[in-house]
Design a protein around this motif. Structure first.
Motif, mmCIF file in Angstrom:
data_model
loop_
_atom_site.group_PDB
_atom_site.id
_atom_site.type_symbol
_atom_site.label_atom_id
_atom_site.label_comp_id
_atom_site.label_asym_id
_atom_site.label_seq_id
_atom_site.Cartn_x
_atom_site.Cartn_y
_atom_site.Cartn_z
ATOM 1 N N PHE A 57 0.823 -1.206 0.000
ATOM 2 C CA PHE A 57 0.000 0.000 0.000
ATOM 3 C C PHE A 57 0.861 1.261 0.000
ATOM 4 O O PHE A 57 0.498 2.264 -0.622
ATOM 5 N N THR A 58 1.986 1.221 0.706
ATOM 6 C CA THR A 58 2.903 2.357 0.684
ATOM 7 C C THR A 58 3.414 2.604 -0.727
ATOM 8 O O THR A 58 3.519 3.755 -1.183
ATOM 9 N N SER A 59 3.728 1.530 -1.436
ATOM 10 C CA SER A 59 4.215 1.653 -2.811
ATOM 11 C C SER A 59 3.129 2.218 -3.731
ATOM 12 O O SER A 59 3.395 3.108 -4.543
ATOM 13 N N ILE A 60 1.902 1.712 -3.607
ATOM 14 C CA ILE A 60 0.798 2.187 -4.444
ATOM 15 C C ILE A 60 0.557 3.681 -4.226
ATOM 16 O O ILE A 60 0.351 4.444 -5.179
ATOM 17 N N ALA A 61 0.607 4.118 -2.960
ATOM 18 C CA ALA A 61 0.321 5.516 -2.620
ATOM 19 C C ALA A 61 1.536 6.419 -2.781
ATOM 20 O O ALA A 61 1.461 7.607 -2.471
ATOM 21 N N ARG A 62 2.659 5.857 -3.242
ATOM 22 C CA ARG A 62 3.893 6.612 -3.474
ATOM 23 C C ARG A 62 4.482 7.156 -2.187
ATOM 24 O O ARG A 62 4.882 8.326 -2.093
ATOM 25 N N GLY A 63 4.552 6.289 -1.184
ATOM 26 C CA GLY A 63 5.198 6.658 0.065
ATOM 27 C C GLY A 63 6.664 6.242 0.066
ATOM 28 O O GLY A 63 7.232 5.905 -0.974
#
Length: 336
Positions: free
Chosen positions: A120-126
């Protein structure tokens, strides 16, 4: 209109529901239960061995220097959640049974997830390297901190029969030792695992399904469904929703108030508001009496699905907002 994809249960969620139904209708007993229990222990050990072999040391080193972020995630996971569980007791007591409240407190002591937090961090560009380090550290620290918290708050405040500290040795042998062995053998089998990720996913999900089946079989044999009403299950859903909303709200507020940039805020929110089903169910099996495990893991199973659905929606929304800011004209044309 098509339903959003995050509202559609995935295959693993359907498998979990099917496993609970199977255990309710055909619970294992006697010699079969003993054999399935041995198979479950082997599968859980293999799971943590493969996780150890999969974890990249370079990724951990890359994110390890961001100590303020990791400290906030650990405080959220092991301090904020237990305090929320205890503070909400006056509200929770009328809604759920004592056994379910014990499960909620156990849920609050667990480490964060690893795979979904990073995804989810990767998807949201974190901050993905920091997410890898923070979630992995939470999982390892939880092997020691979760039993201590169980002894401190679950046993004292919910009348649990499990004893956290007395089972640290069992948890270390079943979870930590295989993990370390996997790390030591990563140079040998790591590249092969990177090419065959489906094997880890199969072991990951298969071990959880085995533990759920054995736990609910034992609970059903002890009369689990005779002691749980529809009102208690509805109350459990409400309690989990409140707990997740509070965790998301507090991690968002704290990360902004402490001055973290947007990428770090995303990492803190996703790593600090979630709980691990993969670690929680094996730990419950070791810590609690066998007949109590089914009721203890029920809140965790529900919370797991809720956090996936809500965090998937947040990740997609934040990713779309970033895309809009970067390519406003392109986004406007697509909207038409």
């Amino acid at each position: 209109m098509r339903r959003p994809s995050f509202l559609v249960p995935d295959n693993f969620t359907l498998a979990l529901i099917g496993t609970v139904v199977l255990a309710s209708l055909l619970p294992c007993r006697g010699e079969t239960a003993i054999a399935v229990n041995w198979l479950t222990n082997i599968a859980v050990g293999l799971l943590f061995f493969l996780h150890g072999a999969k974890l990249s040391r370079e990724a951990v080193v890359a994110g390890a220097t961001h100590w303020r972020l990791h400290a906030l995630v650990l405080v959220s996971t092991f301090v904020m959640f237990p305090l929320l569980g205890l503070a909400m007791k006056p509200l929770l007591a009328p809604l759920v049974t004592p056994a379910l409240y014990m499960g909620i407190l156990f849920l609050c002591t667990l480490p964060s997830t690893v795979q979904s937090s990073i995804a989810f961090t990767s998807i949201a560009r974190g901050n993905v390297p920091a997410a890898v380090c923070s979630a992995s550290a939470s999982s390892l620290i939880g092997i020691f901190v979760t039993p201590a918290l169980v002894s401190l708050i679950v046993t004292n405040h919910a009348g649990a029969s499990g004893s956290g500290w007395h089972t640290v040795g069992a948890i270390v042998m079943q979870l930590l030792v295989p993990f370390i062995a996997g790390q030591l053998l990563r140079p040998v089998i790591g590249p092969w695992l990177d090419r065959n990720r489906r094997i880890l996913r199969f072991v990951d999900q298969g071990s959880i399904l085995l533990v759920v089946y054995t736990a609910f079989s034992e609970a059903v044999n002890e009369g689990l469904w005779h002691h749980l009403s529809l009102g208690s299950l509805a109350g459990l859903f409400l309690v989990n929703a409140l707990l997740l909303a509070a965790a998301l709200g507090l991690t968002t507020f704290a990360s902004k108030r402490l001055g973290f940039n947007r990428e770090d805020q995303i990492t803190i929110i996703f790593c600090g508001s979630k709980k691990s089903l993969a670690s929680g169910i094996p730990m419950a099996k070791v810590i609690f009496a066998s007949q109590a495990v089914g009721a203890v893991v029920l809140p965790l199973m529900l919370f797991h699905q809720m956090q996936l659905m809500v965090c998937a929606a947040l990740a997609q929304r934040w990713a779309a907002r970033d895309m809009h800011h970067e390519h406003p004209q392109e986004t406007s044309v697509r909207a038409r």
